[in-house]
Design an enzyme around this catalytic site. Structure first.
Site, short mmCIF file in Angstrom:
data_model
loop_
_atom_site.label_atom_id
_atom_site.label_comp_id
_atom_site.label_asym_id
_atom_site.label_seq_id
_atom_site.Cartn_x
_atom_site.Cartn_y
_atom_site.Cartn_z
N LEU A 212 0.87 -1.18 0.00
CA LEU A 212 0.00 0.00 0.00
C LEU A 212 0.90 1.23 0.00
O LEU A 212 1.94 1.23 0.67
CB LEU A 212 -0.90 0.02 1.25
CG LEU A 212 -2.04 -0.98 1.32
CD1 LEU A 212 -2.64 -0.98 2.73
CD2 LEU A 212 -3.13 -0.65 0.30
N ASP A 213 0.51 2.28 -0.71
CA ASP A 213 1.36 3.46 -0.72
C ASP A 213 1.24 4.22 0.61
O ASP A 213 0.40 3.92 1.45
CB ASP A 213 1.08 4.36 -1.93
CG ASP A 213 -0.33 4.91 -1.94
OD1 ASP A 213 -0.87 5.25 -0.88
OD2 ASP A 213 -0.91 5.02 -3.04
N ARG A 214 2.11 5.20 0.79
CA ARG A 214 2.25 5.86 2.09
C ARG A 214 0.97 6.53 2.55
O ARG A 214 0.67 6.59 3.75
CB ARG A 214 3.40 6.89 2.04
CG ARG A 214 3.75 7.48 3.40
CD ARG A 214 5.11 8.17 3.35
NE ARG A 214 5.09 9.33 2.50
CZ ARG A 214 4.86 10.58 2.94
NH1 ARG A 214 4.61 10.79 4.22
NH2 ARG A 214 4.88 11.59 2.11
N SER B 210 -2.07 5.56 1.95
CA SER B 210 -3.17 4.60 2.07
C SER B 210 -3.07 3.84 3.39
O SER B 210 -2.02 3.77 4.02
CB SER B 210 -3.16 3.61 0.90
OG SER B 210 -3.28 4.30 -0.33
N HIS C 7 -0.41 2.34 -8.12
CA HIS C 7 -1.43 3.36 -7.84
C HIS C 7 -2.71 3.11 -8.65
O HIS C 7 -3.33 4.06 -9.15
CB HIS C 7 -0.91 4.76 -8.14
CG HIS C 7 0.18 5.20 -7.20
ND1 HIS C 7 0.14 4.99 -5.85
CD2 HIS C 7 1.34 5.88 -7.45
CE1 HIS C 7 1.23 5.52 -5.28
NE2 HIS C 7 1.97 6.05 -6.23
#
Length: 230
Positions: free
Chosen positions: A101-103, A105, A184
Site C-alpha cells: 500500500l502506498d504511504r 493509504s 497506484h
C-alpha cells in the site's frame, strides 16, 4: 529442493544412501513417512531419519497488519517510517510484504516469510479480489461504475485493467474491488474518469478481512483458516 538432495547435503549421507533411506520408509517430513524419492520439500519442512531430527526447518510466519497512513510499505527508508517499524524487532528481518500500500493509504497489509504463499496472494494471473473503501474529491457518477467494469486503459503501460467493481456508498464514497495490483491503480482509475482519491483503505484480500479489533499500527498472526484460504 528435492528431499534426496537435501539429505545428501549432509556429509554422513551419499546421494545413493539418501534415496535408499527414503525408499525404505525411514525418512519423515513434518512427522509423516515419505517414500517418494522424487519428493520435494520447502525450507519450512522438518525432516527426520529414523525419528531423529535431521533438520527442524523454519517457522512459517503469516501476519495481518492494520497499516496506518504515513508509513511506507518498504523494509527501510531514510526519510519516512516503514511498516516494519511497527513490528517486534525479531520479526523485521524475517518477513516481507505481500501486496503493498502506498504511504497515503491504510488498511490490510499481509507480511510473511513464505514467498510461495505471498505470490499466490499477489500474482495478477490468479486475480485475487482486493476490496477498498475509497473517498473522492468529487461526487462519484453513475457512469463511473460502467467505466470501471469495462477496464481503464493505462497509456503509459499500454494496457487495460481487468474489469473492476465500483459500488457507490455516498456522494464521494465507494467500495472498489480490483483483481490486480498495478502501480497506484485505483487512484489512476479515478483520475481517468475525472476524479481524485482523497483516502484509500484496503478492507480485504481474497477471503482475508482486516480484523476490526486491530487499531491502526497493530497486527496479529493469521489463523490457520486464513492461511489456507490463499
Amino acid at each position: 529442493m528435492r528431499l534426496d538432495r537435501l539429505i545428501s547435503n549432509y556429509p554422513q549421507y551419499s546421494h545413493r544412501s539418501a534415496r535408499q533411506l527414503i525408499a525404505s520408509g525411514r525418512v519423515q517430513v513434518n512427522g509423516h513417512i515419505v517414500r517418494d524419492t522424487q519428493a520435494t520439500v520447502d525450507r519450512f519442512a522438518a525432516v527426520s531419519i529414523d525419528e531423529q531430527p535431521l533438520r527442524n526447518g523454519y517457522a512459517s510466519l503469516y501476519l495481518m497488519l492494520h497499516k496506518p497512513v504515513g508509513y511506507l510499505s518498504a523494509t527501510s527508508d531514510h526519510t519516512h517510517p516503514t511498516v516494519l517499524d511497527l513490528l517486534e524487532p525479531e520479526l523485521c528481518e524475517q518477513v516481507h510484504i505481500g501486496g503493498r500500500l502506498d504511504r497515503s493509504s491504510s488498511g490490510l497489509l499481509l507480511l510473511t516469510n513464505d514467498g510461495l504463499w505471498s505470490r499466490r496472494v499477489t500474482e495478477p494471473q490468479i486475480k485475487t479480489p482486493k476490496v477498498y473503501h475509497v473517498r473522492t474529491a468529487e461526487p462519484i457518477r453513475d457512469e463511473d461504475a460502467a467505466r470501471f467494469a469495462e477496464g481503464i486503459h493505462f497509456a503509459f503501460e499500454g494496457l487495460t485493467t481487468s474489469p473492476a467493481q465500483l459500488q457507490r456508498l455516498d456522494r464521494c464514497e465507494a467500495q472498489v474491488t480490483i483483481y490486480e495490483g498495478r502501480y497506484h491503480q485505483i487512484k489512476r482509475m479515478f483520475h481517468a474518469v475525472g476524479n481524485r482519491v482523497t483516502a484509500l483503505h484496503r478492507v480485504s484480500m481474497g477471503s482475508i478481512l482486516l480484523d476490526p479489533i486491530l487499531e491502526a499500527g497493530e497486527y496479529r498472526s493469521l489463523t490457520q483458516a486464513e492461511v489456507a484460504s490463499v
